[in-house]
Design a protein around this motif. Structure first.
Motif, PDB file in Angstrom:
ATOM      1  N   LEU A 112      45.582  43.074  45.373  1.00 41.43           N
ATOM      2  CA  LEU A 112      44.208  43.689  45.624  1.00 41.43           C
ATOM      3  C   LEU A 112      43.602  43.178  45.719  1.00 41.43           C
ATOM      4  CD1 LEU A 112      43.094  44.801  41.316  1.00 41.43           C
ATOM      5  CD2 LEU A 112      41.672  43.145  42.962  1.00 41.43           C
ATOM      6  N   GLU A 113      43.269  41.761  46.296  1.00 44.78           N
ATOM      7  CA  GLU A 113      41.570  41.128  46.672  1.00 44.78           C
ATOM      8  C   GLU A 113      42.590  41.587  48.349  1.00 44.78           C
ATOM      9  OE1 GLU A 113      42.692  36.968  46.166  1.00 44.78           O
ATOM     10  OE2 GLU A 113      42.318  36.813  43.924  1.00 44.78           O
ATOM     11  N   ASN A 114      43.618  41.679  49.258  1.00 45.66           N
ATOM     12  CA  ASN A 114      43.657  41.976  49.921  1.00 45.66           C
ATOM     13  C   ASN A 114      42.868  42.829  50.771  1.00 45.66           C
ATOM     14  OD1 ASN A 114      45.138  39.153  50.796  1.00 45.66           O
ATOM     15  ND2 ASN A 114      46.377  39.706  50.057  1.00 45.66           N
ATOM     16  N   TRP A 115      43.544  44.375  49.723  1.00 45.37           N
ATOM     17  CA  TRP A 115      43.267  45.151  49.906  1.00 45.37           C
ATOM     18  C   TRP A 115      41.874  45.743  49.389  1.00 45.37           C
ATOM     19  CZ3 TRP A 115      48.754  47.854  47.017  1.00 45.37           C
ATOM     20  CH2 TRP A 115      49.229  47.480  48.208  1.00 45.37           C
ATOM     21  N   VAL A 116      40.999  45.563  48.723  1.00 45.00           N
ATOM     22  CA  VAL A 116      39.742  45.294  48.434  1.00 45.00           C
ATOM     23  C   VAL A 116      38.862  44.811  49.956  1.00 45.00           C
ATOM     24  CG1 VAL A 116      37.824  44.826  47.160  1.00 45.00           C
ATOM     25  CG2 VAL A 116      39.461  44.928  45.860  1.00 45.00           C
ATOM     26  N   ALA A 117      39.423  43.961  49.920  1.00 46.06           N
ATOM     27  CA  ALA A 117      38.619  42.944  51.253  1.00 46.06           C
ATOM     28  C   ALA A 117      39.375  44.013  52.499  1.00 46.06           C
ATOM     29  CB  ALA A 117      39.385  41.458  51.612  1.00 46.06           C
ATOM     30  N   GLY A 118      39.653  44.639  52.611  1.00 46.36           N
ATOM     31  CA  GLY A 118      40.566  44.922  53.562  1.00 46.36           C
ATOM     32  C   GLY A 118      40.405  46.589  53.776  1.00 46.36           C
ATOM     33  N   GLN A 119      39.307  46.758  53.106  1.00 49.84           N
ATOM     34  CA  GLN A 119      38.478  48.535  53.101  1.00 49.84           C
ATOM     35  C   GLN A 119      39.734  49.494  52.599  1.00 49.84           C
ATOM     36  OE1 GLN A 119      36.558  48.290  57.019  1.00 49.84           O
ATOM     37  NE2 GLN A 119      34.719  48.765  55.631  1.00 49.84           N
ATOM     38  N   ARG A 120      40.501  49.152  51.949  1.00 51.53           N
ATOM     39  CA  ARG A 120      41.647  49.705  51.183  1.00 51.53           C
ATOM     40  C   ARG A 120      40.879  50.842  50.073  1.00 51.53           C
ATOM     41  NH1 ARG A 120      47.694  47.470  52.290  1.00 51.53           N
ATOM     42  NH2 ARG A 120      47.391  46.931  54.777  1.00 51.53           N
ATOM     43  N   PHE A 121      40.113  50.107  49.464  1.00 49.09           N
ATOM     44  CA  PHE A 121      39.752  50.343  48.087  1.00 49.09           C
ATOM     45  C   PHE A 121      38.504  50.591  47.724  1.00 49.09           C
ATOM     46  CE2 PHE A 121      44.132  49.981  47.227  1.00 49.09           C
ATOM     47  CZ  PHE A 121      44.716  50.730  47.036  1.00 49.09           C
ATOM     48  N   ASP A 122      37.354  50.587  46.910  1.00 50.52           N
ATOM     49  CA  ASP A 122      36.065  50.960  46.813  1.00 50.52           C
ATOM     50  C   ASP A 122      35.795  50.024  45.801  1.00 50.52           C
ATOM     51  OD1 ASP A 122      35.538  52.588  48.989  1.00 50.52           O
ATOM     52  OD2 ASP A 122      36.387  54.373  47.478  1.00 50.52           O
ATOM     53  N   ILE A 123      36.939  49.810  45.658  1.00 50.85           N
ATOM     54  CA  ILE A 123      36.249  48.443  43.509  1.00 50.85           C
ATOM     55  C   ILE A 123      37.665  48.027  43.073  1.00 50.85           C
ATOM     56  CG2 ILE A 123      36.057  50.706  42.684  1.00 50.85           C
ATOM     57  CD1 ILE A 123      34.329  49.118  40.617  1.00 50.85           C
ATOM     58  N   GLY A 124      37.930  47.354  42.836  1.00 51.83           N
ATOM     59  CA  GLY A 124      39.427  46.769  42.291  1.00 51.83           C
ATOM     60  C   GLY A 124      38.518  45.749  40.705  1.00 51.83           C
ATOM     61  N   LEU A 125      40.184  45.658  40.097  1.00 53.31           N
ATOM     62  CA  LEU A 125      39.400  45.252  38.598  1.00 53.31           C
ATOM     63  C   LEU A 125      41.317  44.646  38.346  1.00 53.31           C
ATOM     64  CD1 LEU A 125      38.282  45.295  35.836  1.00 53.31           C
ATOM     65  CD2 LEU A 125      39.948  47.161  35.061  1.00 53.31           C
ATOM     66  N   GLY A 126      40.661  43.210  37.800  1.00 59.22           N
ATOM     67  CA  GLY A 126      41.489  41.772  37.847  1.00 59.22           C
ATOM     68  C   GLY A 126      41.005  40.546  37.332  1.00 59.22           C
ATOM     69  N   THR A 127      42.056  39.436  38.534  1.00 61.26           N
ATOM     70  CA  THR A 127      41.654  37.977  37.341  1.00 61.26           C
ATOM     71  C   THR A 127      40.794  37.833  37.935  1.00 61.26           C
ATOM     72  OG1 THR A 127      43.884  37.402  37.808  1.00 61.26           O
ATOM     73  CG2 THR A 127      43.929  37.993  35.693  1.00 61.26           C
TER      74      THR A 127
END
Length: 300
Positions: free
Chosen positions: A133-148
């Motif tokens: 999750l963290e790496n993919w949000v940082a890598g612009q694969r996702f606009d928003i993430g939801l996690g711990t």
């Protein structure tokens, strides 16, 4: 920059299981595909395959690299579709990624509400573990993430949505099943279904064990809290997690607060360099409201 052709050759060998199959898919000779892979290994400075009687078997490093690179290739393969949507003026999408433990209770109702108010926006939703999750949000694969939370990724900015205490998840027939709270030392004789060392819950549990001088009987280590709770429901032992996951098993397990209490934070993640669009901001607001509604209906 890594060659797309080399990445595709590598991925096809992993997926199709042989150099010959990959060569056919790429309309190349086997030696040519082999040279592409050798060049990629040299560029990455690590072996991606072990060679055994001309058979290519992914190494541990190769398997980890494939897990990351396949999403890059999928994004590249979608570029013609994206271009067509831009030409047609129909590109209205939002990419959302959630951890598994939050998908059903928080993400699903938030998605339903968002769709009701934004029927013209296409949602691309994926569910993956925290490490992706963290790496993919940082890598612009996702606009928003939801996690711990928290996260230490330098490219990520977070917003806390809610907190929950970690609890002991016990079988319904456990001697402490009706207790108002338990300490880890009370469970020292019960088999422990643990999470990986990299998880926040396991790290907190380890700190408490070290502080209190407690050694738990770790019998199974699983990668997801849902599986840990399922094993507890089947009488294998006990586990530690937040009530969010255990809520789905509430008729089959007992959720007992731990003392001393430690809490897990949950929230949204954005790329620091991006300015959230109105759609992303709206989804984040809905997620916060759904989390508040979920907590209000339950006593943790």
């Amino acid at each position: 920059m890594l060659s797309t052709k080399r990445l595709r050759a590598f991925a096809l060998v992993v997926e199709q299981g042989s150099l010959a199959a990959a060569a056919r898919a790429m309309h190349m000779s086997e030696p040519a595909v082999s040279r592409q892979i050798a060049a990629l290994e040299a560029e990455l400075k690590m072996p991606l395959f072990s060679r055994d009687q001309r058979q290519l078997i992914p190494t541990e490093e190769g398997q980890a690299f494939y897990a990351q690179s396949k999403w890059t290739l999928q994004s590249i393969n979608r570029l013609p579709e994206v271009a067509a949507q831009i030409r047609d003026g129909a590109l209205h999408s939002l990419r959302f990624i959630s951890m598994p433990r939050l998908a059903n209770a928080i993400a699903a109702p938030a998605i339903v509400r968002f769709r009701e108010s934004h029927p013209d926006i296409r949602l691309n939703v994926e569910v993956h573990s925290r490490q992706f999750l963290e790496n993919w949000v940082a890598g612009q694969r996702f606009d928003i993430g939801l996690g711990t939370l928290p996260t230490e990724h330098p490219e990520i900015v977070t917003e806390t949505v809610f907190e929950m205490p970690c609890c002991a998840i016990l079988p319904v027939n456990h001697a402490k099943a009706d207790a108002k709270s338990v300490r880890l030392k009370d469970l020292a004789d019960t088999p422990y279904v643990a999470l990986p060392e990299i998880s926040l819950v396991q790290d907190q549990a380890r700190q408490i064990m070290e502080r209190d001088g407690v050694t738990l009987q770790t019998t199974i280590v699983v990668s997801q809290t849902t599986l840990a709770c399922e094993l507890v429901a089947r009488g294998v032992g006990f586990t530690i997690c937040d009530p969010l996951v255990a809520d789905a098993f509430r008729d089959r397990v007992r959720v007992i607060p731990l003392r001393p209490q430690f809490k897990l934070g949950f929230g949204t993640l954005h790329r620091r360099a991006d300015r959230p669009t109105p759609a992303v901001t709206e989804l984040a607001k809905i997620i916060s409201e759904e989390a508040a509604a979920f907590i209000a209906k339950r006593e943790f």
